[in-house]
Write a protein that holds these residues in place. Sequence first.
Motif, PDB file in Angstrom:
ATOM      1  N   ASP A 152       0.843  -1.190   0.000  1.00 31.52           N
ATOM      2  CA  ASP A 152       0.000   0.000   0.000  1.00 31.52           C
ATOM      3  C   ASP A 152       0.880   1.243   0.000  1.00 31.52           C
ATOM      4  OD1 ASP A 152      -3.014   0.845   0.538  1.00 31.52           O
ATOM      5  OD2 ASP A 152      -1.746   2.156   1.759  1.00 31.52           O
ATOM      6  N   ALA A 153       0.506   2.236  -0.781  1.00 30.01           N
ATOM      7  CA  ALA A 153       1.279   3.481  -0.829  1.00 30.01           C
ATOM      8  C   ALA A 153       1.239   4.222   0.497  1.00 30.01           C
ATOM      9  CB  ALA A 153       0.744   4.384  -1.937  1.00 30.01           C
ATOM     10  N   PHE A 154       0.249   3.911   1.316  1.00 28.32           N
ATOM     11  CA  PHE A 154       0.079   4.504   2.642  1.00 28.32           C
ATOM     12  C   PHE A 154       0.052   6.026   2.558  1.00 28.32           C
ATOM     13  CE2 PHE A 154       0.730   4.837   7.296  1.00 28.32           C
ATOM     14  CZ  PHE A 154      -0.201   3.896   7.669  1.00 28.32           C
ATOM     15  N   ILE A 155      -0.764   6.501   1.624  1.00 32.25           N
ATOM     16  CA  ILE A 155      -0.970   7.938   1.433  1.00 32.25           C
ATOM     17  C   ILE A 155      -2.365   8.287   1.931  1.00 32.25           C
ATOM     18  CG2 ILE A 155      -1.170   9.770  -0.284  1.00 32.25           C
ATOM     19  CD1 ILE A 155       0.735   8.139  -2.053  1.00 32.25           C
ATOM     20  N   PRO A 156      -2.522   9.352   2.698  1.00 29.90           N
ATOM     21  CA  PRO A 156      -3.857   9.716   3.188  1.00 29.90           C
ATOM     22  C   PRO A 156      -4.841   9.950   2.043  1.00 29.90           C
ATOM     23  CG  PRO A 156      -2.160  10.935   4.367  1.00 29.90           C
ATOM     24  CD  PRO A 156      -1.474  10.241   3.224  1.00 29.90           C
ATOM     25  N   ASP A 157      -6.117   9.806   2.338  1.00 28.86           N
ATOM     26  CA  ASP A 157      -7.172  10.027   1.357  1.00 28.86           C
ATOM     27  C   ASP A 157      -6.976  11.374   0.660  1.00 28.86           C
ATOM     28  OD1 ASP A 157      -8.377   7.668   2.378  1.00 28.86           O
ATOM     29  OD2 ASP A 157      -9.395   8.847   3.927  1.00 28.86           O
ATOM     30  N   ALA A 158      -7.238  11.392  -0.643  1.00 30.37           N
ATOM     31  CA  ALA A 158      -7.059  12.613  -1.424  1.00 30.37           C
ATOM     32  C   ALA A 158      -7.981  13.725  -0.931  1.00 30.37           C
ATOM     33  CB  ALA A 158      -7.338  12.335  -2.899  1.00 30.37           C
ATOM     34  N   VAL A 159      -7.475  14.948  -0.950  1.00 29.43           N
ATOM     35  CA  VAL A 159      -8.254  16.130  -0.587  1.00 29.43           C
ATOM     36  C   VAL A 159      -8.308  17.040  -1.804  1.00 29.43           C
ATOM     37  CG1 VAL A 159      -8.392  18.157   0.903  1.00 29.43           C
ATOM     38  CG2 VAL A 159      -7.588  15.981   1.836  1.00 29.43           C
TER      39      VAL A 159
END
Length: 281
Positions: free
Chosen positions: A78-85
């Motif tokens: 998983d890229a482990f990036i927060p949900d896009a805003v």
Amino acid sequence: MLIRAGYDMAFEADLATPMLAALSVHPSRNRDLRSMQRITTVPEVPLYDYMDGFGNICTRLTMPAGGITLSCSFTIEDAFIPDAVAPDAQAVPVSDLPDEIMVYLLGSRYCETDRLVDIAWPLFSRITPGWAQVQAIVAYTHQRIAFGYEHARPTKTAFDAWREQTGVCRDYAHLAIALCRCMNIPARYCTGYLGDMDLPAVVGDMDFSAWFEVFLAGGWYTFDARHNSPRAGRILMARGRDAADAALVTTFGLSKLSRFQVHTHEEARDRAFLLPARIWT
């Protein structure tokens, strides 16, 4: 990040009982799998999969008299990036929505738009349609409902959660979805894994999680009314109009859940089992 995730659950039944399970990782995440994902049962029974109308992998089986255990464990990258805003994302006028999106504007089993529309419009109609309006709905839902596992029940709807002001993650999702639909913003229910690796401390016992997605200009965006903030590490399993379409397990007869354990944690890369490339000739 490599995430190790899985579950172990047991059911009891007096009679042989057909079951339907949406416990597989969603096909959109198949390329991220770094180990085999296989549902195992005790005792062993025949299983077969099909894809439903929402693109979820569903597994059919029959629980023998006495009961059954379902388990699975896998590694996923998983890229482990927060949900896009995307604060500039605008609402798409209903007349311009693609045909396949229209179903996510309609009332459904757990999202009674007819009972909530008169509540939604006075609260949110003066907010610019789009991201700002959805975020206002998420914040309202987050504050409206107090979380507690003791408040969960399978018949609880969005209106029930609004009236009782208590619930679990699926109730937050249902209420936010219904309010978005009341404001003509398509919204769909999501369920899957969401660990605590992105939080400063562990929050409660590990469980499957529910969140939702809305359709705005630019596509689908993820929101989470329980946490009211972008999160990282989501592993999607199923989507639908509400929890009725994305139920993790459905039994067609009387049964009892006797054990339920879910795990999600970071796995070191040197210990991960990576599938080797193989060429078939």
